[in-house]
Each structure stands twice: as structure tokens, then as C-alpha cells.
Write a protein that holds these residues in place. Sequence first.
Motif, mmCIF file in Angstrom:
data_model
loop_
_atom_site.group_PDB
_atom_site.id
_atom_site.type_symbol
_atom_site.label_atom_id
_atom_site.label_comp_id
_atom_site.label_asym_id
_atom_site.label_seq_id
_atom_site.Cartn_x
_atom_site.Cartn_y
_atom_site.Cartn_z
ATOM 1 N N ALA A 297 31.927 -17.780 34.493
ATOM 2 C CA ALA A 297 31.502 -16.398 34.708
ATOM 3 C C ALA A 297 31.826 -15.528 33.508
ATOM 4 O O ALA A 297 31.006 -14.704 33.078
ATOM 5 N N ASP A 298 33.001 -15.695 32.936
ATOM 6 C CA ASP A 298 33.385 -14.884 31.785
ATOM 7 C C ASP A 298 32.467 -15.124 30.587
ATOM 8 O O ASP A 298 32.078 -14.195 29.885
ATOM 9 N N VAL A 299 32.128 -16.374 30.370
ATOM 10 C CA VAL A 299 31.230 -16.683 29.254
ATOM 11 C C VAL A 299 29.857 -16.068 29.509
ATOM 12 O O VAL A 299 29.242 -15.481 28.602
ATOM 13 N N LEU A 300 29.378 -16.164 30.742
ATOM 14 C CA LEU A 300 28.076 -15.587 31.068
ATOM 15 C C LEU A 300 28.076 -14.078 30.845
ATOM 16 O O LEU A 300 27.093 -13.516 30.343
ATOM 17 N N LEU A 301 29.164 -13.395 31.189
ATOM 18 C CA LEU A 301 29.237 -11.946 30.985
ATOM 19 C C LEU A 301 28.958 -11.581 29.537
ATOM 20 O O LEU A 301 28.220 -10.633 29.250
ATOM 21 N N PHE A 302 29.562 -12.338 28.614
ATOM 22 C CA PHE A 302 29.400 -12.007 27.202
ATOM 23 C C PHE A 302 28.029 -12.419 26.679
ATOM 24 O O PHE A 302 27.491 -11.780 25.777
ATOM 25 N N LEU A 303 27.455 -13.461 27.236
ATOM 26 C CA LEU A 303 26.085 -13.817 26.861
ATOM 27 C C LEU A 303 25.098 -12.713 27.232
ATOM 28 O O LEU A 303 24.118 -12.470 26.536
ATOM 29 N N LEU A 304 25.363 -12.043 28.354
ATOM 30 C CA LEU A 304 24.457 -11.001 28.837
ATOM 31 C C LEU A 304 24.744 -9.631 28.216
ATOM 32 O O LEU A 304 23.958 -8.702 28.404
ATOM 33 N N SER A 305 25.833 -9.490 27.492
ATOM 34 C CA SER A 305 26.278 -8.163 27.071
ATOM 35 C C SER A 305 25.579 -7.605 25.845
ATOM 36 O O SER A 305 25.639 -6.398 25.601
ATOM 37 N N SER A 306 24.906 -8.440 25.068
ATOM 38 C CA SER A 306 24.294 -7.963 23.824
ATOM 39 C C SER A 306 23.199 -6.937 24.112
ATOM 40 O O SER A 306 22.266 -7.210 24.877
ATOM 41 N N PRO A 307 23.247 -5.752 23.476
ATOM 42 C CA PRO A 307 22.197 -4.751 23.710
ATOM 43 C C PRO A 307 20.847 -5.146 23.126
ATOM 44 O O PRO A 307 19.827 -4.549 23.477
ATOM 45 N N VAL A 308 20.839 -6.149 22.225
ATOM 46 C CA VAL A 308 19.566 -6.607 21.654
ATOM 47 C C VAL A 308 19.225 -8.021 22.112
ATOM 48 O O VAL A 308 18.288 -8.635 21.608
ATOM 49 N N GLY A 309 19.985 -8.543 23.085
ATOM 50 C CA GLY A 309 19.703 -9.867 23.614
ATOM 51 C C GLY A 309 18.497 -9.860 24.531
ATOM 52 O O GLY A 309 18.004 -8.811 24.953
ATOM 53 N N ARG A 310 18.034 -11.050 24.884
ATOM 54 C CA ARG A 310 16.812 -11.174 25.677
ATOM 55 C C ARG A 310 16.959 -10.538 27.055
ATOM 56 O O ARG A 310 16.010 -9.924 27.565
ATOM 57 N N ASP A 324 18.867 3.421 29.474
ATOM 58 C CA ASP A 324 19.299 2.987 28.151
ATOM 59 C C ASP A 324 19.928 1.606 28.283
ATOM 60 O O ASP A 324 20.662 1.356 29.234
ATOM 61 N N GLU A 325 19.654 0.720 27.299
ATOM 62 C CA GLU A 325 20.194 -0.639 27.366
ATOM 63 C C GLU A 325 21.722 -0.661 27.290
ATOM 64 O O GLU A 325 22.358 -1.593 27.772
ATOM 65 N N ARG A 326 22.326 0.377 26.707
ATOM 66 C CA ARG A 326 23.784 0.433 26.629
ATOM 67 C C ARG A 326 24.418 0.645 27.997
ATOM 68 O O ARG A 326 25.617 0.442 28.162
ATOM 69 N N TYR A 327 23.618 1.061 28.963
ATOM 70 C CA TYR A 327 24.127 1.301 30.307
ATOM 71 C C TYR A 327 23.655 0.237 31.290
ATOM 72 O O TYR A 327 23.572 0.487 32.492
ATOM 73 N N ILE A 328 23.367 -0.924 30.767
ATOM 74 C CA ILE A 328 23.105 -2.095 31.615
ATOM 75 C C ILE A 328 24.356 -2.964 31.561
ATOM 76 O O ILE A 328 24.772 -3.403 30.498
ATOM 77 N N ASP A 329 24.959 -3.209 32.706
ATOM 78 C CA ASP A 329 26.240 -3.919 32.725
ATOM 79 C C ASP A 329 26.234 -4.991 33.810
ATOM 80 O O ASP A 329 25.803 -4.739 34.939
ATOM 81 N N PHE A 330 26.721 -6.175 33.439
ATOM 82 C CA PHE A 330 26.927 -7.248 34.403
ATOM 83 C C PHE A 330 28.413 -7.570 34.384
ATOM 84 O O PHE A 330 28.988 -7.787 33.314
ATOM 85 N N GLY A 381 17.620 -22.525 25.997
ATOM 86 C CA GLY A 381 16.439 -21.905 25.416
ATOM 87 C C GLY A 381 16.471 -20.389 25.535
ATOM 88 O O GLY A 381 15.961 -19.679 24.667
ATOM 89 N N TYR A 382 17.069 -19.888 26.607
ATOM 90 C CA TYR A 382 17.119 -18.447 26.836
ATOM 91 C C TYR A 382 18.073 -17.775 25.851
ATOM 92 O O TYR A 382 17.752 -16.722 25.290
ATOM 93 N N PHE A 383 19.246 -18.368 25.625
ATOM 94 C CA PHE A 383 20.255 -17.743 24.777
ATOM 95 C C PHE A 383 20.343 -18.358 23.380
ATOM 96 O O PHE A 383 20.522 -17.640 22.399
ATOM 97 N N GLY A 384 20.281 -19.686 23.293
ATOM 98 C CA GLY A 384 20.495 -20.378 22.028
ATOM 99 C C GLY A 384 21.938 -20.821 21.860
ATOM 100 O O GLY A 384 22.861 -20.157 22.325
ATOM 101 N N GLU A 389 28.385 -19.879 21.392
ATOM 102 C CA GLU A 389 29.622 -19.883 20.610
ATOM 103 C C GLU A 389 30.098 -18.463 20.313
ATOM 104 O O GLU A 389 31.300 -18.185 20.313
ATOM 105 N N LYS A 390 29.170 -17.541 20.081
ATOM 106 C CA LYS A 390 29.544 -16.148 19.861
ATOM 107 C C LYS A 390 30.228 -15.569 21.096
ATOM 108 O O LYS A 390 31.198 -14.819 20.992
ATOM 109 N N ALA A 391 29.710 -15.900 22.260
ATOM 110 C CA ALA A 391 30.290 -15.382 23.501
ATOM 111 C C ALA A 391 31.730 -15.847 23.649
ATOM 112 O O ALA A 391 32.616 -15.073 24.037
ATOM 113 N N LYS A 392 31.983 -17.102 23.345
ATOM 114 C CA LYS A 392 33.347 -17.627 23.447
ATOM 115 C C LYS A 392 34.266 -16.954 22.428
ATOM 116 O O LYS A 392 35.427 -16.660 22.722
ATOM 117 N N THR A 393 33.738 -16.699 21.236
ATOM 118 C CA THR A 393 34.528 -16.014 20.212
ATOM 119 C C THR A 393 34.882 -14.599 20.658
ATOM 120 O O THR A 393 35.996 -14.110 20.420
#
Length: 501
Positions: A297-310, A324-330, A381-384, A389-393
Motif C-alpha cells: 500500500a505504501d509503495v502504491l501511494l507514492f506511485l499515485l502521488s506524482s502530479p504529472v503521472g498518468r 487541481d491535480e495537486r489536490y488529488i490524494d490517495f 505498463g501503467y507506471f513503468g 524504483e522512484k516510489a521506493k526511494t
Amino acid sequence: MTQQKRWLGLFFVLLISLFFVFPVVAENSAANPVAHRLLANGLEVFVVENHAVPLATICVVFRGGASAQAPENAGLFHLYEHMLFAGNEKYPTQAAFTAALNRMGVPNWNGATGSQYINYYITVPSNRLSEGIEFWSWAVKKPIFNEEKLEREKEVVINEIRGYHTDPDHIFQNALQSRAFYKFPWRKNIDGPEENIRKTTVADLQKIQETYYIPRNTALMIAGDIRPDQAFALAEQWFGDWKGGTAPTIAEPPQGPIPANLKLAYADETFYQGVSMVQYLWRGPDVLRETKDTYTADVLLFLLSSPVGRFKTTLMEKGPGLYDERYIDFSYPTSRDGGTFGFTTYLRMGIPGAPSILSRSEALRKLVLEEFAAIAEDPEGYFGKEELEKAKTKLIDQNLLSMEVASSFVTGTLTFWWSVATTDYFFSYEKNCKAVSFQDIRDLIKKYLTGPNGTSQPPVATAVRYSTSDGWKETGLQSDLSAYGYQEVQEETAFWWQQQR
């Protein structure tokens, strides 16, 4: 103290020395640089050594709070917290208690009751460490409860909770949590009904003391300009004779699933004008019951957090009037009991010709679920691979920030993880997060968010909050309340005890 946000705890051993100088003692290992000792009576002692400044923070933590409550004692952990500051056998009055703090030169002290723990702490000059540990030993082991003090503190606590119970944020969240977790809603609210406080007796407080304020349900955490051997010796000296029974069972039996078709609408005169908040809630993993899922779950949170992510880009393109995309939070706040996944965003109101905010919240929920289904179909395919690896970092980076200051590390991060999970969970966090795979993410989404085949979706609660003055601008709002099955949130029925009268 409100529900805690998820403290993302993990250790990155090669970099942690930037912030602390950890000694090597018998209890330490390369994977666990915090000195730790278990006393014979069951008390856990943790020591974080940092000689940057001549100060030491002493924190005493107990598992409990809202997650340990029953209907009849809901709110009493909060009252007990106040009573602990009212006096003990060595410092029998609040004035004597405060004088002792002043005499030690305490620059910082506090106590807090949360959903899953209660903690108390002071910061002292490091040459007063022995006095500081002795101070807490008297407060914890030998509190004085008498009727006169109790009646005074009742009024203080009642005034506090009256403020909570008229606060729109509290009203909205309690309306949602009490209905989502209708089986044991008192585990989601630390305040409790006012009448519980009024009828509390000294015997009730003594029962809490005998059950929860015991060594096997306690951790003593000491950080700063100290040596572990010194701290352990003082812990043994002042807490070694403390007796108590077995550790209490907390948060059992588990909360059930969120009920189907739970939808709430809250017209709030204090809310921001021009936008509405939309929140979706799914039942998530409980940390000690579905442990592996919490790392994923923690890794997924960071995958979804990018304001320019898919994920956010798609919602902004297809969503019905997102602000605003900055106010989308999971989010996933870690919990022993009643874990949840939450999606929160803001929608514009008063758009000419647009459907009502309730109609658009229905469309947005469908869109969010479609995106989760797309992730589950092919997460790589959705994230790459690079984004994984960025999310874990990012998890590691956030943890490093939490460890920057020794005092807040023990009163915050370490307190939280010891209380909510276990120290084993905490010390193995980095390893387990690094092991998260795209298959784990696929399995998590199907288990909690979309269902295994997309047709038997787990229940999701929907809550919409908007300014009362904006309601008239929304064409069809009143008819959509009934058409979509929304309950209107009222101050008089928001809290669990109001619903059971």
C-alpha cells in the motif's frame, strides 16, 4: 489528538548516520541501530544516542486510545491523560507537578491521546536525565486519583470535546467513520460522549490503570545526549519494580467490511466557497492481520502521488470539473483495526449547465475505479519500472526526514510504529518495501479496490462536503440527494452515540 496520518518508518542504515551517532551495544544489529532492552517485567526500553546538544527527551508510550475503547468507557483514555498530570504520590498536586518540571529546566513537555496510543514526554538537560526518568516513574506507577481532582478535570475535558463536537471537520469525518465502521464505531473516536465523562468514577480510572498502564503494555523511549548503558540502568532503577498483568488485547474482534451504498452529503456553512470536497473510502488492510499488504500500500501511494503521472493526468482530463491535480490524494493511514484506503479531491461548483455535484461525484467514482482496474490489468505498463524504483526511494527519503531530530523521532515515528505495529515491522520496513513487485500491486488493487474480476467490487463509501451558500447554485442538487441515495449529515446525528439513542 485526531487520527494520525501514516508515519512511513523504515531504516536506511548507510545514511542514517548523517543524523544520529548510534552506539553499538549488545542489543543492536546492523538492521536495528536503536539500542533496545526488555526489562524482566515486560517494559521495553529504546535509546537513541545523539550528542549534538546537551538535552534528553524521555517519552512514555502506552498502547490504547480509541482502538481499545468500548461504548461504556469511550473518552476515558483522554480523561486519564489529563488526570496523570494532576498529581502522584511524590508530586501530589498539579502545582507540585509543574514545579518539578520547572526545577529540572524542562523546555518542552506534553501528552496526547490518539486513536492507537497515549504518550507523555518531557525534554530535560541531559545532566538531569535521572530526575526526568524518576519523574515519569512516579507519574506512571503512582498517580493519585481523588474525586475533587477528577471533577475539575471532567470540566476541562468536557469543554475540549464540546469544541471537537461542534467542529465541522470533526462532524464530517465522524459521520463517515461511524457509519463505515458501524460495528465498533467507538474505536474511531477518542472523544466519546459527554455523559461518559460525567459519570466516570475513580474506580473507572483505576481499572484503566490496572489494564493498560502496566509494563507489558508500555515502552520507555529516551533520546539525546545520553549513553544506552546509562539509560538502561536508570530505567531498571526507576521502573524495574513496576508490576502488572499480561498485555491487554486491543482491537479484537476486527472491524467488518464497509457497508454497501454508503453515501453522505454535508452542507457546511464554514466550507470553502466555489469548491466541494469528494471523498471515497474502501476497507483496507489491518497492519497485524494483512501485514504484507501494508508495505504494498505504501509503495502504491507514492506511485499515485506524482502530479504529472498518468493517474492524476487522466483524472484531470476526464474528471467532471476537478479543481487541481495537486489536490488529488490517495491515502492509507496505518491502523491495527479498521484500515482504510481513501481518495480525496475537490470539484468546482456552480459550473453553468453542469450536473449537480452529487451527479459528478458518482461519475468521478466510476472513473477512479476504471483507473484502478487499468492499473491492475498491467501495473508495469501503467507506471513503468523506473517509477516503481522512484516510489521506493521516496519512502526512504521521507523516513530520513522523520529521523532528522532525535526528540521528534522518538515522540513521533518510533512511538507510532511501536504502538500500531511492532518494532520488528518497523526495523524490517526497508527490506519489505524493496521487495514489493508489480504483481503485489496488482493483487492489492484487486483485493481491496476493484474486486478480482472487476464485477464484484468491494464496497466503497462516498462523502461530499460543500458550502451551504453554494448549494442553491447546483441545479438538481436536492433531487439528486434522493435519486442517488445520499444521507444528509447533521450535527445532531454525526457521532456514533447520537445514532444509538
